[in-house]
Scaffold this active site. Structure first.
Site, mmCIF file in Angstrom:
data_model
loop_
_atom_site.group_PDB
_atom_site.id
_atom_site.type_symbol
_atom_site.label_atom_id
_atom_site.label_comp_id
_atom_site.label_asym_id
_atom_site.label_seq_id
_atom_site.Cartn_x
_atom_site.Cartn_y
_atom_site.Cartn_z
ATOM 1 N N GLU A 1 0.833 -1.214 0.000
ATOM 2 C CA GLU A 1 0.000 0.000 0.000
ATOM 3 C C GLU A 1 0.861 1.255 0.000
ATOM 4 O O GLU A 1 1.997 1.248 0.469
ATOM 5 C CB GLU A 1 -0.900 0.015 1.247
ATOM 6 C CG GLU A 1 -1.859 -1.163 1.350
ATOM 7 C CD GLU A 1 -2.680 -1.126 2.619
ATOM 8 O OE1 GLU A 1 -3.595 -1.953 2.748
ATOM 9 O OE2 GLU A 1 -2.403 -0.272 3.496
ATOM 10 N N LYS B 1 2.390 4.569 1.298
ATOM 11 C CA LYS B 1 2.666 5.158 2.606
ATOM 12 C C LYS B 1 2.652 6.669 2.437
ATOM 13 O O LYS B 1 3.497 7.229 1.747
ATOM 14 C CB LYS B 1 4.015 4.704 3.162
ATOM 15 C CG LYS B 1 4.235 5.205 4.595
ATOM 16 C CD LYS B 1 5.550 4.769 5.163
ATOM 17 C CE LYS B 1 5.613 5.099 6.657
ATOM 18 N NZ LYS B 1 5.232 6.477 6.991
ATOM 19 N N ARG C 1 -2.026 10.407 10.779
ATOM 20 C CA ARG C 1 -2.798 9.190 11.053
ATOM 21 C C ARG C 1 -4.095 9.572 11.749
ATOM 22 O O ARG C 1 -4.112 10.357 12.695
ATOM 23 C CB ARG C 1 -1.965 8.276 11.956
ATOM 24 C CG ARG C 1 -2.539 6.887 12.201
ATOM 25 C CD ARG C 1 -2.183 5.926 11.111
ATOM 26 N NE ARG C 1 -2.546 4.557 11.448
ATOM 27 C CZ ARG C 1 -1.716 3.652 11.915
ATOM 28 N NH1 ARG C 1 -0.441 3.978 12.142
ATOM 29 N NH2 ARG C 1 -2.123 2.424 12.166
ATOM 30 N N ARG D 1 -2.814 9.648 16.013
ATOM 31 C CA ARG D 1 -1.968 8.521 16.426
ATOM 32 C C ARG D 1 -1.702 8.544 17.924
ATOM 33 O O ARG D 1 -1.566 7.506 18.559
ATOM 34 C CB ARG D 1 -0.658 8.589 15.648
ATOM 35 C CG ARG D 1 0.439 7.651 16.109
ATOM 36 C CD ARG D 1 1.611 7.704 15.145
ATOM 37 N NE ARG D 1 2.798 7.075 15.706
ATOM 38 C CZ ARG D 1 3.839 6.702 14.985
ATOM 39 N NH1 ARG D 1 3.854 6.922 13.692
ATOM 40 N NH2 ARG D 1 4.891 6.149 15.549
ATOM 41 N N GLU E 1 -5.541 7.857 6.994
ATOM 42 C CA GLU E 1 -4.638 8.997 6.944
ATOM 43 C C GLU E 1 -5.396 10.202 6.387
ATOM 44 O O GLU E 1 -6.174 10.077 5.442
ATOM 45 C CB GLU E 1 -3.460 8.670 6.022
ATOM 46 C CG GLU E 1 -2.264 9.550 6.205
ATOM 47 C CD GLU E 1 -1.201 8.920 7.093
ATOM 48 O OE1 GLU E 1 -0.156 9.558 7.289
ATOM 49 O OE2 GLU E 1 -1.419 7.801 7.598
ATOM 50 N N PHE F 1 -7.297 2.617 5.275
ATOM 51 C CA PHE F 1 -6.564 1.389 4.971
ATOM 52 C C PHE F 1 -6.863 0.235 5.912
ATOM 53 O O PHE F 1 -6.325 -0.863 5.732
ATOM 54 C CB PHE F 1 -5.051 1.626 4.917
ATOM 55 C CG PHE F 1 -4.456 2.322 6.117
ATOM 56 C CD1 PHE F 1 -4.325 1.680 7.329
ATOM 57 C CD2 PHE F 1 -4.002 3.625 6.001
ATOM 58 C CE1 PHE F 1 -3.765 2.308 8.419
ATOM 59 C CE2 PHE F 1 -3.424 4.265 7.088
ATOM 60 C CZ PHE F 1 -3.310 3.606 8.301
ATOM 61 N N ARG G 1 4.674 -2.419 17.099
ATOM 62 C CA ARG G 1 5.279 -2.504 15.771
ATOM 63 C C ARG G 1 5.250 -3.973 15.372
ATOM 64 O O ARG G 1 6.219 -4.703 15.563
ATOM 65 C CB ARG G 1 6.708 -1.952 15.781
ATOM 66 C CG ARG G 1 6.753 -0.455 15.992
ATOM 67 C CD ARG G 1 8.112 0.116 15.644
ATOM 68 N NE ARG G 1 8.141 1.549 15.907
ATOM 69 C CZ ARG G 1 7.687 2.478 15.069
ATOM 70 N NH1 ARG G 1 7.180 2.119 13.908
ATOM 71 N NH2 ARG G 1 7.739 3.752 15.383
ATOM 72 N N LYS H 1 7.402 -1.234 6.639
ATOM 73 C CA LYS H 1 7.443 -0.015 5.829
ATOM 74 C C LYS H 1 8.745 0.035 5.040
ATOM 75 O O LYS H 1 9.811 -0.362 5.523
ATOM 76 C CB LYS H 1 7.294 1.228 6.700
ATOM 77 C CG LYS H 1 8.346 1.367 7.772
ATOM 78 C CD LYS H 1 8.030 2.524 8.701
ATOM 79 C CE LYS H 1 9.018 2.564 9.863
ATOM 80 N NZ LYS H 1 8.676 3.586 10.843
#
Length: 620
Positions: free
Chosen positions: A305, A307, A312, A327, A356, A396, A468, A474
């Site tokens: 996807e 970035k 966020r 976020r 986003e 997303f 994470r 990423k």
């Protein structure tokens, strides 16, 4: 009743602590002895009571702060236990910072958490994680510098705070209340009011407390007690499985209330947390891969996807009610009406969506991050600002849909749910593939459109809120500059005794001078800190440090390679530009300062000229 020796009378009364009548000198003597224990005794509480009564004349604390301190330190808990002193939290922070092993850090934090009263847990977890419960209270480096607060806690010429002449009196809850009061100051005169309240707080702090407060307020309480460590410490203190704490944290979105539930109610209290539409969850974060090839070696097939370099947003809809969170779980609903409108237009009754918000040019290319962040940060005249800088919404993920929680379902299933909930123009562009060549082409196209890179996502992994997770990787180019060190700041906490925070500058080819672009302490290992402290002291312009001992100016000779995520406008620095998320990669002894990168290159990056790329990014 007058004091027989002419000193102020000190009294404390509770069902479990009999009233005390002590001369001031005796009270402080007993408090000094008690402060070495884990809790203040009833006699020590009497000293605290005297402190609160006398503090307006001794520390200049205004009445408004006295009100927030006074009731919180006078009253024992229901079991007679006295409130936890800030000194204990500061001592725990020092102990954690001095421990190199993760398990040792966890043990020391757990020991502290076990000793807290229930209402203190939320505050202590925040403080020991290097955060304020209020998040932002309008206090930073500039405010601390203006007050001439010595970060070491040692009194200096004209410096406030860290008076070694009085014992620890500030309670954990009182300091939190003081922060609350400071954060409430708004409108004309608010800056002066915050400064007065802050000066009063530091005026009541001991040297160790001063060091702790400086680290806490400056965001540099680097002790290795990140959230993952604190989660494990909570589990150990409460004798519950770590997975139960993580699960509750995912659903509640804040560790403080979770820790309080764990310590007071155990597993049943943790299992009482459920996903609730309208209450934010911590977002899932991505690990790093250096290339799409490496990412697909770890996850294949995968969804690749875009970035985006936006903000966020977590969008909650319940009927006609919508809430939007960042976020960091801040509520920005009133600032993003176009995001609210998007949510209300979806064919759903209830949903929690991850996405986003980003400001785009008319051709679809993104504005610099600073434009998006400035727009979302605007609280006034939102409609006027919206007209000039509209926000686009890209979704997303979906965590809840029409009564069903989806966080435990795999990425493919959540992707299907998102397709059902949102039309294609609102969904982030994605490619499902296991072919490195196809993924690389998708990355190249994403970069050509001006976006940051891609995220490679597992089709099977659940939504790991607040972590994470290995299910998201990423990939984005890493941009670097060779800059010159202009100065460094003495560290504190774990980095006390080292020159840490570096002032970085680019070369101006016309004047031959160096233009400051910002500061960074990230990426520095203990070995590098030791070396640079010795080297920078050799390059010091003189031995007298600026700004109350914070900064050492040096001859501009050392070149350091710095990675960064972007360049933004900044009136704070002479060149009008600043680096985003700068971090040290290595020193360049092979380069002279005259070979450092120029301010012209930095301006070109800011204006959109593609910077050079060196592999993948390791930023957050």
């Amino acid at each position: 009743m007058p004091s027989p020796v002419g000193h102020p009378i000190v009294t404390v009364s509770s069902p479990h602590v009999p009233p005390k009548v002590l001369p001031k000198s005796v009270a402080f003597s007993q408090l000094t002895k008690a402060s070495g224990t884990t809790k203040a005794s009833g006699t020590a509480a009497a000293s605290i009571a005297w402190f609160c009564a006398s503090v307006p004349t001794r520390a200049g604390i205004p009445g408004i702060l006295k009100e927030s301190l006074n009731p919180l330190v006078l009253v024992p808990g229901h079991n007679g236990a006295m409130p936890t002193l800030l000194a204990e939290i500061a001592a725990t922070s020092d102990a954690v910072a001095s421990a190199s092993a993760r398990l040792a850090k966890i043990d020391r934090l757990a020991g502290c958490l076990r000793r807290l009263e229930p209402h203190e847990v939320d505050i202590a977890v925040a403080f020991l994680s290097g955060e304020l419960r209020q998040r932002q209270i309008g206090v930073g480096y500039a405010a601390l510098r203006d007050l001439q607060i010595d970060p070491s806690g040692s009194p200096g010429p004209g410096a406030r705070g860290g008076d070694p002449g009085h014992a620890a009196t500030l309670t954990l809850a009182a300091v939190d209340a003081a922060f609350e009061q400071i954060g409430r100051q708004t409108g004309p005169g608010s800056q002066a009011a915050r400064r007065q309240l802050l000066a009063a707080l530091f005026g009541a702090a001991t040297p160790p407390e001063t060091r702790f407060l400086v680290g806490l307020l400056s965001g540099e309480l680097r002790q290795g007690a990140l959230e993952g460590v604190m989660v494990e410490a909570t589990a150990r203190a409460a004798a519950v499985p770590t997975r139960e704490v993580r699960r509750a944290l995912m659903l509640r979105g804040a560790l403080g209330p979770v820790a309080e539930a764990a310590l007071t109610q155990g597993v049943p209290g943790l299992r009482a947390f459920h996903l609730r539409v309208g209450r934010p969850l911590q977002p899932m974060l991505a690990q790093t891969a250096t290339s799409v090839d490496q990412a697909l070696e770890r996850i294949s097939p995968a969804a690749v996807e875009w970035k985006l370099d936006g903000v966020r947003v977590q969008i909650h809809r319940d009927g006609n009610e919508v809430a939007v969170f960042t976020r960091t779980l801040d509520d920005i609903t009133a600032r993003v009406p176009e995001v609210v409108e998007v949510a209300l237009a979806l064919p759903v009754r209830a949903a929690v969506l991850d996405g986003e918000a980003i400001a785009l040019h008319l051709d679809g290319r993104p504005h610099p991050f600073q434009v998006t962040a400035g727009r979302i940060g605007s609280k006034l005249e939102v409609e006027r600002v919206r007209a000039s800088v509209p926000l686009a919404t890209f979704l997303f993920d979906v965590l809840h849909l029409d009564g069903e929680d989806l966080v435990d379902r795999g990425g493919a299933a959540r992707g299907e749910a998102l397709v059902a909930a949102a039309p294609e123009p609102l969904r982030i562009p994605r490619l499902v593939t296991g072919e490195a060549e196809a993924a690389a082409a998708f990355l190249d196209d994403t970069l050509a459109r001006g976006h940051e890179g891609v995220v490679v996502k597992s089709l099977e992994a659940p939504y790991e809120a607040g972590r994470r997770g290995a299910g998201w990787l990423k990939v984005k180019p890493r941009h670097t500059l060779d800059l010159v060190v202009l100065a460094a700041e003495w560290g504190h906490g774990r980095r006390r005794g080292w020159l840490s925070n570096l002032h970085l500058g680019a070369r101006d080819p016309r004047s031959g001078e160096f233009v400051m672009l910002g500061k960074t302490f990230k990426g520095l290992t203990d070995e590098l800190l030791t070396w640079q402290t010795e080297r920078l002291q050799q390059l010091a312009v003189d031995q007298e440090q600026d700004q109350g001992g914070w900064v050492v100016r040096v001859r501009p000779e050392l070149v350091v390679e710095v990675a960064f995520d972007g360049v933004q406008s900044s009136p704070r620095y002479p060149g009008g530009l600043a680096l985003r998320f700068a971090r040290v990669l290595r020193y360049r002894p092979d380069k002279a300062a005259a070979e450092a990168d120029t301010i012209d290159l930095v301006r070109a990056i800011h204006e959109g000229t593609p910077p050079r790329a060196k592999g993948g990014d390791d930023a957050g």
